[in-house]
Design a protein around this motif. Structure first.
Motif, PDB file in Angstrom:
ATOM      1  N   UNK A  89       0.825  -1.207   0.000  1.00 24.62           N
ATOM      2  CA  UNK A  89       0.000   0.000   0.000  1.00 24.62           C
ATOM      3  C   UNK A  89       0.860   1.258   0.000  1.00 24.62           C
ATOM      4  N   UNK A  90       1.901   1.238   0.826  1.00 22.20           N
ATOM      5  CA  UNK A  90       2.796   2.391   0.914  1.00 22.20           C
ATOM      6  C   UNK A  90       3.489   2.628  -0.421  1.00 22.20           C
ATOM      7  N   UNK A 102       3.032   5.938  -2.685  1.00 19.77           N
ATOM      8  CA  UNK A 102       4.214   6.755  -2.941  1.00 19.77           C
ATOM      9  C   UNK A 102       4.507   6.861  -4.440  1.00 19.77           C
ATOM     10  N   UNK A 103       4.319   5.779  -5.181  1.00 18.46           N
ATOM     11  CA  UNK A 103       4.541   5.806  -6.633  1.00 18.46           C
ATOM     12  C   UNK A 103       3.534   6.718  -7.314  1.00 18.46           C
ATOM     13  N   UNK A 104       2.277   6.607  -6.944  1.00 16.59           N
ATOM     14  CA  UNK A 104       1.239   7.449  -7.543  1.00 16.59           C
ATOM     15  C   UNK A 104       1.464   8.922  -7.214  1.00 16.59           C
ATOM     16  N   UNK A 107      -2.679   8.542 -12.336  1.00 20.03           N
ATOM     17  CA  UNK A 107      -2.665   8.024 -10.962  1.00 20.03           C
ATOM     18  C   UNK A 107      -3.590   6.824 -10.826  1.00 20.03           C
ATOM     19  N   UNK A 108      -4.793   6.924 -11.362  1.00 17.62           N
ATOM     20  CA  UNK A 108      -5.742   5.815 -11.243  1.00 17.62           C
ATOM     21  C   UNK A 108      -5.309   4.607 -12.063  1.00 17.62           C
ATOM     22  N   UNK A 109      -4.672   4.826 -13.194  1.00 17.56           N
ATOM     23  CA  UNK A 109      -4.178   3.701 -13.985  1.00 17.56           C
ATOM     24  C   UNK A 109      -3.062   2.965 -13.249  1.00 17.56           C
ATOM     25  N   UNK A 110      -2.164   3.739 -12.621  1.00 20.36           N
ATOM     26  CA  UNK A 110      -1.085   3.096 -11.858  1.00 20.36           C
ATOM     27  C   UNK A 110      -1.679   2.274 -10.711  1.00 20.36           C
ATOM     28  N   UNK A 111      -2.630   2.864  -9.984  1.00 24.27           N
ATOM     29  CA  UNK A 111      -3.246   2.162  -8.860  1.00 24.27           C
ATOM     30  C   UNK A 111      -3.975   0.907  -9.330  1.00 24.27           C
ATOM     31  N   UNK A 112      -4.700   1.004 -10.435  1.00 27.15           N
ATOM     32  CA  UNK A 112      -5.434  -0.159 -10.955  1.00 27.15           C
ATOM     33  C   UNK A 112      -4.483  -1.265 -11.390  1.00 27.15           C
ATOM     34  N   UNK A 113      -3.400  -0.890 -12.069  1.00 28.66           N
ATOM     35  CA  UNK A 113      -2.433  -1.895 -12.510  1.00 28.66           C
ATOM     36  C   UNK A 113      -1.671  -2.505 -11.347  1.00 28.66           C
ATOM     37  N   UNK A 144       6.586  -2.656  -9.788  1.00 26.23           N
ATOM     38  CA  UNK A 144       6.198  -1.414  -9.109  1.00 26.23           C
ATOM     39  C   UNK A 144       7.410  -0.754  -8.453  1.00 26.23           C
ATOM     40  N   UNK A 145       8.304  -1.567  -7.871  1.00 29.25           N
ATOM     41  CA  UNK A 145       9.507  -1.017  -7.246  1.00 29.25           C
ATOM     42  C   UNK A 145      10.421  -0.370  -8.283  1.00 29.25           C
ATOM     43  N   UNK A 146      10.565  -0.998  -9.444  1.00 37.78           N
ATOM     44  CA  UNK A 146      11.372  -0.418 -10.515  1.00 37.78           C
ATOM     45  C   UNK A 146      10.734   0.872 -11.024  1.00 37.78           C
ATOM     46  N   UNK A 147       9.422   0.863 -11.129  1.00 36.30           N
ATOM     47  CA  UNK A 147       8.687   2.059 -11.549  1.00 36.30           C
ATOM     48  C   UNK A 147       8.987   3.213 -10.600  1.00 36.30           C
ATOM     49  N   UNK A 148       8.881   2.973  -9.304  1.00 38.63           N
ATOM     50  CA  UNK A 148       9.136   4.024  -8.306  1.00 38.63           C
ATOM     51  C   UNK A 148      10.587   4.501  -8.369  1.00 38.63           C
ATOM     52  N   UNK A 149      11.513   3.568  -8.544  1.00 40.26           N
ATOM     53  CA  UNK A 149      12.925   3.940  -8.598  1.00 40.26           C
ATOM     54  C   UNK A 149      13.226   4.807  -9.818  1.00 40.26           C
ATOM     55  N   UNK A 150      12.606   4.488 -10.959  1.00 37.25           N
ATOM     56  CA  UNK A 150      12.823   5.286 -12.164  1.00 37.25           C
ATOM     57  C   UNK A 150      12.224   6.683 -12.021  1.00 37.25           C
ATOM     58  N   UNK A 151      11.073   6.767 -11.363  1.00 40.64           N
ATOM     59  CA  UNK A 151      10.472   8.087 -11.130  1.00 40.64           C
ATOM     60  C   UNK A 151      11.381   8.945 -10.250  1.00 40.64           C
ATOM     61  N   UNK A 152      11.985   8.298  -9.244  1.00 44.83           N
ATOM     62  CA  UNK A 152      12.859   9.043  -8.335  1.00 44.83           C
ATOM     63  C   UNK A 152      14.093   9.586  -9.043  1.00 44.83           C
TER      64      UNK A 152
END
Length: 256
Positions: free
Chosen positions: A12-13, A17-19, A40-46, A103-111
């Protein structure tokens, strides 16, 4: 009896955080609110957070992974324009939807977007401002003899805007002083017989400073039903336009 919200799991966290990070990057770099909300909603849904709820405004994002879990907030601290970053967020979102990245890779790339995606170099921005000022001055005013003078005036105005906004954090001051420089340079060019029309030079010179993207996004947000961010963006664009007008008016009052 009042019930405390359920504790968030690690997933959940990470989803929230990614969204929030994706939405923050998009808003800070010129995206319209409807695109941010949809992303945001697409990321959450996926990420299988089907009950996620988000409230997106121009100054902040509030999101919760479900109605039974407490929300988190991301504050929008700045607003500029770098559509390459917006495009990257969308590209990563599509890759996540296609299961090409986790999802972790997605968040890392955004950062890493803020560090890896740089603005265009200053010399290229200045050259572009000169070209825009000269060509649009000819298009709108049909004044070909003043083409090169308009290029120089627009270049000086952009240099002033870039330098002032880099060292002064107060919004609208950079636009005001840049418009002042454009008007002063136009008057000097006329007095030195380097051009024929002060008005034409000013019109061309302030074109790189005109808030075209905020106006467009304000209209798009209003038409999409976002009656908070739409008027807010419109007011921001109006204040920028006023700053440009006041800067030109002050320079003409003093020097012309």
């Amino acid at each position: 009896m009042f019930k405390l919200p359920k504790p968030r799991t690690k997933k959940d966290v990470l989803v929230v955080e990614t969204c929030l990070l994706a939405g923050k990057i998009m808003i800070e770099n010129g995206s319209e609110m409807s695109r941010v909300t949809d992303t945001i909603y697409r990321i959450a849904e996926n990420a299988q957070a089907y009950q996620a709820r988000a409230y997106v405004t121009l100054t902040g994002i509030m999101m919760s992974p479900s109605s039974k879990i407490g929300a988190q907030i991301a504050v929008i601290e700045k607003r500029t324009f770098n559509l390459e970053k917006v495009s990257l967020v969308n590209d990563y979102s599509r890759q996540f939807a296609e299961h090409k990245i986790t999802l972790q890779e997605f968040h890392s790339r955004l950062a890493l977007i803020e560090k890896n995606v740089k603005d265009f170099p200053f010399w290229l921005q200045t050259l572009s401002a000169a070209i825009i000022s000269g060509t649009l001055e000819v298009v709108f005013r049909n004044n070909l003899p003043d083409l090169w003078a308009a290029c120089v005036v627009g270049m000086l105005g952009w240099i002033a805007y870039y330098m002032i906004s880099k060292y002064i954090a107060v919004q609208f001051i950079s636009e005001f002083l840049a418009a002042f420089v454009v008007a002063v340079a136009s008057v000097i060019a006329i007095k030195l017989h380097l051009a024929n029309s002060t008005d034409d030079l000013i019109i061309g010179g302030i074109m790189p400073l005109v808030p075209g993207v905020p106006i467009t996004n304000a209209v798009r947000d209003a038409l999409s039903g976002n009656l908070v961010s739409g008027p807010a963006r419109g007011l921001e664009a109006f204040m920028i336009a006023c700053a440009l007008g006041f800067g030109v008016a002050l320079a003409l009052t003093i020097f012309k």
